[in-house]
Motif scaffolding. Structure first.
Motif, PDB file in Angstrom:
ATOM      1  N   GLY A  44      48.325  41.403  41.028  1.00 19.19           N
ATOM      2  CA  GLY A  44      47.137  42.032  40.483  1.00 19.19           C
ATOM      3  C   GLY A  44      47.009  43.507  40.860  1.00 19.19           C
ATOM      4  N   LEU A  45      45.885  44.075  40.457  1.00 21.00           N
ATOM      5  CA  LEU A  45      45.598  45.483  40.709  1.00 21.00           C
ATOM      6  C   LEU A  45      45.026  45.667  42.113  1.00 21.00           C
ATOM      7  CD1 LEU A  45      43.830  46.298  37.310  1.00 21.00           C
ATOM      8  CD2 LEU A  45      46.256  46.564  37.874  1.00 21.00           C
ATOM      9  N   GLU A  46      45.435  46.745  42.780  1.00 24.60           N
ATOM     10  CA  GLU A  46      44.932  47.062  44.122  1.00 24.60           C
ATOM     11  C   GLU A  46      44.447  48.513  44.146  1.00 24.60           C
ATOM     12  OE1 GLU A  46      47.473  45.257  47.488  1.00 24.60           O
ATOM     13  OE2 GLU A  46      48.878  45.642  45.850  1.00 24.60           O
ATOM     14  N   TRP A  47      43.238  48.724  44.587  1.00 27.11           N
ATOM     15  CA  TRP A  47      42.648  50.056  44.706  1.00 27.11           C
ATOM     16  C   TRP A  47      43.213  50.727  45.950  1.00 27.11           C
ATOM     17  CZ3 TRP A  47      39.701  53.228  47.742  1.00 27.11           C
ATOM     18  CH2 TRP A  47      38.840  54.135  47.139  1.00 27.11           C
ATOM     19  N   TRP A 109      43.322  55.883  31.699  1.00 28.21           N
ATOM     20  CA  TRP A 109      44.407  55.535  32.614  1.00 28.21           C
ATOM     21  C   TRP A 109      45.704  56.247  32.222  1.00 28.21           C
ATOM     22  CZ3 TRP A 109      44.291  51.343  36.365  1.00 28.21           C
ATOM     23  CH2 TRP A 109      43.039  50.736  36.488  1.00 28.21           C
TER      24      TRP A 109
ATOM     25  N   TYR B  37      38.170  45.127  33.446  1.00 32.41           N
ATOM     26  CA  TYR B  37      39.335  45.727  32.822  1.00 32.41           C
ATOM     27  C   TYR B  37      40.197  44.638  32.189  1.00 32.41           C
ATOM     28  CZ  TYR B  37      37.765  49.567  35.666  1.00 32.41           C
ATOM     29  OH  TYR B  37      36.981  50.541  36.232  1.00 32.41           O
ATOM     30  N   TYR B  88      40.380  41.762  34.991  1.00 31.41           N
ATOM     31  CA  TYR B  88      40.058  42.075  36.384  1.00 31.41           C
ATOM     32  C   TYR B  88      38.630  42.596  36.491  1.00 31.41           C
ATOM     33  CZ  TYR B  88      45.122  42.044  37.132  1.00 31.41           C
ATOM     34  OH  TYR B  88      46.455  41.697  37.204  1.00 31.41           O
ATOM     35  N   PHE B 100      39.277  45.356  43.633  1.00 32.15           N
ATOM     36  CA  PHE B 100      39.489  44.602  42.400  1.00 32.15           C
ATOM     37  C   PHE B 100      39.467  43.112  42.726  1.00 32.15           C
ATOM     38  CE2 PHE B 100      40.707  47.565  39.100  1.00 32.15           C
ATOM     39  CZ  PHE B 100      41.239  48.670  39.760  1.00 32.15           C
ATOM     40  N   GLY B 102      41.147  39.317  41.990  1.00 29.52           N
ATOM     41  CA  GLY B 102      42.551  38.930  41.929  1.00 29.52           C
ATOM     42  C   GLY B 102      43.115  38.831  40.521  1.00 29.52           C
TER      43      GLY B 102
END
Lengths: 119, 109
Positions: A44-47, A109, B37, B88, B100, B102
């Protein structure tokens, strides 16, 4: 039109340094925050962190503090993400995005930069 | 392990309504607005919902967001095949800064 164009894919060796870029156009660079987001393969996405180009105010996720450095060059409307010593675990896709505020949403983005560090 | 908990997967048939939850705590969702998102595999994420329930220009009104206490939800009505993607949630956290969820993989059957 707002655009964030990231630098190309990189393949580096463990221990090497790297600086990837995110060049923006179509809006006032100094007026919006830029965030960096990591996406490891299949995950997944990580900040990671965020910077305000107007005064270089920067905040990091505790997970990334000390591991990377975020910076900007206002003269060329470009944000950077850099490493001094890459690890295999840094292999990921990295995205930059424009943020409406420190705690805001990411409305535009970049296309992403793939960084590969073979073990 | 994210501080925002989403179901790993969701599914529905074309035309159905699907809801994806995002559960947090007082230090994140309970205090700040939530954004959603959509990421089609192989592409960059795209903003779907901002400030809990605001749709950016160009996002179909089939997508809606809501928040109650420490849980946010994304609803997709009239499910279409092109909605198949990863979703997300994201917000701010008092200790962690930006966070965010998972992610939830939506399959259109």
């Amino acid at each position: 039109e707002v655009q964030l164009v990231q630098s190309g894919a990189e393949v580096k060796k463990p221990g090497e340094s790297l600086k990837i870029s995110c060049k923006v156009s179509g809006y006032s660079f100094s007026s919006y925050w830029i965030v960096w987001v990591r996406q490891m393969p299949g995950k997944g996405l990580e900040w990671m962190g965020i910077i305000f180009p107007g005064d270089s105010d920067t905040r990091y996720s505790p997970s990334f503090q000390g591991q990377v450095t975020i910076s900007v060059d206002k003269s060329i409307a470009t944000a950077y993400l850099q490493w001094t010593s890459l690890k295999a675990s840094d292999t990921a896709m990295y995205y930059c995005a424009r943020s409406a505020g420190l705690r805001g949403w990411f409305d535009s983005w970049g296309q992403g930069t793939q960084v590969t560090v073979p073990s | 392990q994210s501080v925002l908990t989403q179901p790993p997967s969701a599914s529905g048939t074309p035309g159905q309504r699907v809801t994806i939850s995002c559960s947090g705590s007082a230090s994140n969702i309970g205090s700040y607005t939530v954004n959603w998102y959509q990421q089609v595999p192989g592409t960059a994420p795209k903003l779907l919902i901002s400030k809990n329930n605001q749709r950016p220009s160009g996002v179909p009104d089939r997508f809606s967001g809501s928040k109650s206490g420490t849980t946010a939800s994304l609803a997709i009505s009239g499910l279409q095949s092109e909605d198949e993607a990863d979703y997300y949630c994201a917000t701010w956290d008092d200790s962690l800064n930006g966070v965010f969820g998972g992610g939830t993989k939506l399959t259109v059957l």
